[in-house]
Design a protein around this motif. Structure first.
Motif, PDB file in Angstrom:
ATOM      1  N   VAL A 258       0.815  -1.327  -0.034  1.00  0.00           N
ATOM      2  CA  VAL A 258      -0.080   0.096  -0.025  1.00  0.00           C
ATOM      3  C   VAL A 258       0.703   1.247   0.033  1.00  0.00           C
ATOM      4  CG1 VAL A 258      -2.100   1.339   1.065  1.00  0.00           C
ATOM      5  CG2 VAL A 258      -1.776  -1.284   1.266  1.00  0.00           C
ATOM      6  N   GLN A 259       0.760   2.020  -1.113  1.00  0.00           N
ATOM      7  CA  GLN A 259       1.567   3.409  -1.167  1.00  0.00           C
ATOM      8  C   GLN A 259       0.840   4.337  -0.687  1.00  0.00           C
ATOM      9  OE1 GLN A 259       4.676   3.545  -2.475  1.00  0.00           O
ATOM     10  NE2 GLN A 259       4.868   5.587  -2.216  1.00  0.00           N
ATOM     11  N   GLN A 260       1.308   5.015   0.453  1.00  0.00           N
ATOM     12  CA  GLN A 260       0.766   6.123   1.097  1.00  0.00           C
ATOM     13  C   GLN A 260       0.783   7.396   0.456  1.00  0.00           C
ATOM     14  OE1 GLN A 260       3.037   6.496   5.070  1.00  0.00           O
ATOM     15  NE2 GLN A 260       1.185   5.543   6.087  1.00  0.00           N
ATOM     16  N   GLU A 261      -0.187   8.002   0.303  1.00  0.00           N
ATOM     17  CA  GLU A 261      -0.152   9.418  -0.461  1.00  0.00           C
ATOM     18  C   GLU A 261       0.637  10.305   0.311  1.00  0.00           C
ATOM     19  OE1 GLU A 261      -3.934  10.725  -0.821  1.00  0.00           O
ATOM     20  OE2 GLU A 261      -4.894   8.900  -1.601  1.00  0.00           O
ATOM     21  N   PRO A 262       1.262  11.216  -0.516  1.00  0.00           N
ATOM     22  CA  PRO A 262       2.198  12.189   0.166  1.00  0.00           C
ATOM     23  C   PRO A 262       1.186  13.170   0.857  1.00  0.00           C
ATOM     24  CG  PRO A 262       1.966  12.681  -2.352  1.00  0.00           C
ATOM     25  CD  PRO A 262       1.255  11.222  -1.779  1.00  0.00           C
ATOM     26  N   LEU A 263       1.774  13.938   1.756  1.00  0.00           N
ATOM     27  CA  LEU A 263       1.163  15.025   2.696  1.00  0.00           C
ATOM     28  C   LEU A 263       1.601  16.059   2.370  1.00  0.00           C
ATOM     29  CD1 LEU A 263       0.753  13.445   6.314  1.00  0.00           C
ATOM     30  CD2 LEU A 263      -0.907  13.542   4.487  1.00  0.00           C
ATOM     31  N   TYR A 264       0.800  16.982   1.665  1.00  0.00           N
ATOM     32  CA  TYR A 264       1.461  18.559   1.054  1.00  0.00           C
ATOM     33  C   TYR A 264       1.341  19.402   2.196  1.00  0.00           C
ATOM     34  CZ  TYR A 264       1.124  15.907  -3.545  1.00  0.00           C
ATOM     35  OH  TYR A 264       1.279  15.112  -4.653  1.00  0.00           O
TER      36      TYR A 264
END
Length: 205
Positions: free
Chosen positions: A46-52
């Motif tokens: 599961v690839q975590q979404e980046p936190l902008y």
């Protein structure tokens, strides 16, 4: 004259060879609480979404949060295995303003399901704490009331204590079963004065 120059040169060489003295990290501002951010380690399907990060909530993106470059707060949150601690300075709905690097730069992010903010009262209550080293002598004093009526007890320079509750800048502390008194958990500028022992898995889900 030649001897003086020779002696000066030897002194300079000695100073250059002397090991640098490690400095105590700058104590951060307490803000309103702590976000324990969950981070995937190792290989994961599961690839975590980046936190902008943003200048304002969802306005003017300034970059991506790099968990490997967040402030190393091991000396503040000892034994922490619950996530990357980020000190939260403000909140607007689901958006949090956090200090995201050693320089104390601030940015807004939306953690979504990657962690919840723990107010200081919740985070500190019942946990073992210690006053940080190198503080002014007055901060190691424990009082019967906040800032009034000091107790005739040894200074809490190295002794641990448990926090019963917070009242503004003051914490009701219990160094042992028979002692209860008040001490500052943050200074007059709002910077932290204590470290907290974190139990594994203490983060709320």
């Amino acid at each position: 004259m030649a001897m003086k120059i020779y002696a000066l040169a030897i002194t300079l060489l000695f100073l250059m060879a002397a090991p640098a003295v490690s400095q105590q990290p700058m104590r951060p501002y307490s803000g309103i609480g702590v976000l324990l951010l969950t981070v995937e380690h190792g290989e994961s399907s599961v690839q975590q979404e980046p936190l902008y990060l943003y200048e304002e909530p969802a306005v003017q993106r300034i970059g991506v949060l790099d968990s490997g470059r967040t402030p190393p707060y091991e000396w503040l949150f000892t034994g922490n295995t619950s996530g990357v601690p980020l000190i939260v300075t403000a909140r607007k709905g689901e958006w949090l303003r956090v200090a995201y690097d050693d320089a104390g730069r601030l940015g807004w992010l939306e953690p979504r399901h990657r962690g919840e903010v723990q107010p200081w009262n919740t985070l500190l209550k019942g946990k073992p704490c210690r006053l940080l080293p190198g503080l002014r002598k007055q901060y190691y004093q424990i009082f019967r009331q906040p800032g009034k009526m000091p107790l005739a007890l040894p200074a809490l320079a190295k002794q641990s204590f448990r926090v019963v509750k917070l009242d503004g800048d003051w914490a009701l502390a219990m160094p042992d079963q028979s002692t209860l008194g008040w001490l500052r958990w943050r200074d007059e500028d709002g910077r932290l004065l204590i470290s907290v022992g974190m139990d594994p898995g203490s983060q709320k889900h």
